[in-house]
Write a protein that holds these residues in place. Sequence first.
Motif, short mmCIF file in Angstrom:
data_model
loop_
_atom_site.label_atom_id
_atom_site.label_comp_id
_atom_site.label_asym_id
_atom_site.label_seq_id
_atom_site.Cartn_x
_atom_site.Cartn_y
_atom_site.Cartn_z
N LYS A 85 -20.78 -88.93 2.62
CA LYS A 85 -20.14 -87.71 3.12
C LYS A 85 -19.43 -86.96 1.99
O LYS A 85 -19.43 -85.72 1.97
CB LYS A 85 -19.16 -88.05 4.25
CG LYS A 85 -19.84 -88.51 5.52
CD LYS A 85 -20.77 -87.43 6.08
CE LYS A 85 -21.42 -87.84 7.37
NZ LYS A 85 -22.31 -86.78 7.91
N ARG A 86 -18.85 -87.70 1.06
CA ARG A 86 -18.22 -87.00 -0.07
C ARG A 86 -19.29 -86.32 -0.92
O ARG A 86 -19.08 -85.21 -1.42
CB ARG A 86 -17.38 -87.96 -0.91
CG ARG A 86 -16.60 -87.24 -2.02
CD ARG A 86 -15.62 -88.15 -2.72
NE ARG A 86 -16.28 -89.25 -3.42
CZ ARG A 86 -15.62 -90.21 -4.07
NH1 ARG A 86 -14.31 -90.22 -4.09
NH2 ARG A 86 -16.28 -91.18 -4.68
N ALA A 87 -20.43 -86.98 -1.08
CA ALA A 87 -21.52 -86.37 -1.85
C ALA A 87 -21.96 -85.05 -1.22
O ALA A 87 -22.22 -84.07 -1.92
CB ALA A 87 -22.70 -87.34 -1.94
N GLU A 88 -22.05 -85.02 0.11
CA GLU A 88 -22.43 -83.78 0.78
C GLU A 88 -21.42 -82.67 0.50
O GLU A 88 -21.80 -81.52 0.24
CB GLU A 88 -22.54 -84.02 2.29
CG GLU A 88 -23.73 -84.88 2.69
CD GLU A 88 -23.80 -85.14 4.18
OE1 GLU A 88 -24.88 -85.50 4.66
OE2 GLU A 88 -22.77 -84.98 4.87
N SER A 89 -20.13 -83.02 0.55
CA SER A 89 -19.10 -82.01 0.30
C SER A 89 -19.10 -81.57 -1.16
O SER A 89 -18.93 -80.39 -1.47
CB SER A 89 -17.72 -82.55 0.69
OG SER A 89 -17.57 -82.58 2.10
N LEU A 90 -19.29 -82.52 -2.07
CA LEU A 90 -19.34 -82.18 -3.49
C LEU A 90 -20.51 -81.24 -3.78
O LEU A 90 -20.38 -80.25 -4.51
CB LEU A 90 -19.47 -83.45 -4.32
CG LEU A 90 -18.20 -84.30 -4.45
CD1 LEU A 90 -18.54 -85.69 -4.98
CD2 LEU A 90 -17.17 -83.62 -5.35
N ARG A 91 -21.66 -81.54 -3.19
CA ARG A 91 -22.83 -80.69 -3.41
C ARG A 91 -22.60 -79.30 -2.82
O ARG A 91 -22.94 -78.29 -3.45
CB ARG A 91 -24.08 -81.33 -2.80
CG ARG A 91 -25.37 -80.56 -3.10
CD ARG A 91 -26.60 -81.38 -2.77
NE ARG A 91 -26.66 -81.74 -1.36
CZ ARG A 91 -27.59 -82.54 -0.83
NH1 ARG A 91 -28.53 -83.07 -1.61
NH2 ARG A 91 -27.59 -82.82 0.45
N ALA A 92 -22.02 -79.25 -1.63
CA ALA A 92 -21.73 -77.95 -1.02
C ALA A 92 -20.73 -77.15 -1.85
O ALA A 92 -20.75 -75.92 -1.84
CB ALA A 92 -21.19 -78.15 0.40
N ASP A 93 -19.89 -77.87 -2.59
CA ASP A 93 -18.87 -77.22 -3.43
C ASP A 93 -19.40 -76.94 -4.83
O ASP A 93 -18.64 -76.51 -5.70
CB ASP A 93 -17.63 -78.12 -3.50
CG ASP A 93 -16.36 -77.33 -3.77
OD1 ASP A 93 -16.23 -76.21 -3.25
OD2 ASP A 93 -15.48 -77.83 -4.51
N GLN A 106 -20.53 -79.13 -7.03
CA GLN A 106 -20.25 -80.20 -8.00
C GLN A 106 -21.39 -81.22 -7.97
O GLN A 106 -21.25 -82.35 -7.50
CB GLN A 106 -18.91 -80.86 -7.68
CG GLN A 106 -17.73 -79.90 -7.71
CD GLN A 106 -16.42 -80.61 -7.44
OE1 GLN A 106 -16.00 -81.50 -8.18
NE2 GLN A 106 -15.74 -80.21 -6.37
N ASN A 107 -22.54 -80.82 -8.50
CA ASN A 107 -23.74 -81.62 -8.35
C ASN A 107 -23.71 -82.92 -9.16
O ASN A 107 -24.24 -83.94 -8.71
CB ASN A 107 -24.97 -80.79 -8.74
CG ASN A 107 -25.26 -79.71 -7.71
OD1 ASN A 107 -25.23 -79.96 -6.52
ND2 ASN A 107 -25.54 -78.50 -8.17
N THR A 166 -30.37 -83.45 -5.29
CA THR A 166 -29.26 -83.17 -6.20
C THR A 166 -29.72 -83.25 -7.65
O THR A 166 -29.35 -82.41 -8.48
CB THR A 166 -28.11 -84.16 -5.95
OG1 THR A 166 -27.73 -84.09 -4.57
CG2 THR A 166 -26.91 -83.84 -6.81
N ARG A 167 -30.54 -84.25 -7.97
CA ARG A 167 -31.05 -84.36 -9.33
C ARG A 167 -31.94 -83.17 -9.69
O ARG A 167 -31.92 -82.70 -10.83
CB ARG A 167 -31.82 -85.68 -9.48
CG ARG A 167 -30.89 -86.88 -9.58
CD ARG A 167 -31.63 -88.20 -9.67
NE ARG A 167 -30.74 -89.26 -10.15
CZ ARG A 167 -31.08 -90.54 -10.27
NH1 ARG A 167 -32.31 -90.93 -9.94
NH2 ARG A 167 -30.21 -91.43 -10.72
N LEU A 181 -35.86 -83.39 -13.11
CA LEU A 181 -37.00 -83.38 -12.19
C LEU A 181 -37.74 -84.71 -12.16
O LEU A 181 -38.16 -85.17 -11.09
CB LEU A 181 -37.96 -82.25 -12.57
CG LEU A 181 -37.38 -80.83 -12.57
CD1 LEU A 181 -38.49 -79.81 -12.76
CD2 LEU A 181 -36.60 -80.55 -11.29
N ALA A 182 -37.94 -85.34 -13.32
CA ALA A 182 -38.68 -86.60 -13.35
C ALA A 182 -37.95 -87.68 -12.54
O ALA A 182 -38.58 -88.44 -11.79
CB ALA A 182 -38.88 -87.06 -14.79
#
Length: 240
Positions: free
Chosen positions: A121-129, A131-132, A159-160, A166-167
């Motif tokens: 869940k923190r990863a989802e919020s970080l990505r939405a913010d 912070q990839n 995210t990557r 990409l690889a």
Amino acid sequence: MKRKGRTPWPPELSGQLREVDRLRRGGRYAQALVQIRQLAEAHPDQLRVLLEMGLTLGIWGHAPAEALPWFDRILTMAPGHLTTRLHRALTLARLGRHAEAVADFNTVESVGHRKLILYAKRAESLRADGQNAEAERDWTQALAEDPGNAWLLQQRAQTRAQLGRLAEAIQDLTDAIASEEEDSVDPELLYERGALRDRLGDRAGARADFEAGVAGFREGDPPGLLDSLRLELQRTSPAP
């Protein structure tokens, strides 16, 4: 009378909360809400009752904005109440307040609470913010808790890809595909891997993924996905 700052737990409350839960799980949300609200009014110092009030609104009532003040109220009374802090973080994320959600997730983690739901869940919020890089680390932590989870691998791949790796993203999707039953591979995974292969110049590999996605499309998969697969298959096919 309070003991060491806490109000003693009335024995009858346990049964009353079980009844609230029975009503919620039985689909009788309105009745559950009436009962838990009455209990919250009658026992304003009982943190568990206030927490159940927030959960009733947020989870069963799908009303995170109404649930949030109850979690805030508990944390005003008991700032170290980690269960409430975690639910507050989840609620803030649902409301799109991702920076605040991340701060709460960090607080929960700082005292040793390291679980799959926190990292995911923190990863989802970080990505939405935006912070990839930080989100990618959390997806990796989540995968350490649940290795081979296809959904987690897909999220880390996305995210990557945003980070230009990409690889590695393709490898995550390959691992996700390998973790599924051969006759029920998610066409979405094939579509995403095909798109990344195409970006790397592997048109033959991309076309193979789009073909497999079309062939493996299942009832219940998003109709728009089939259209996208066919469009990409046509685009990557050799000219006649």
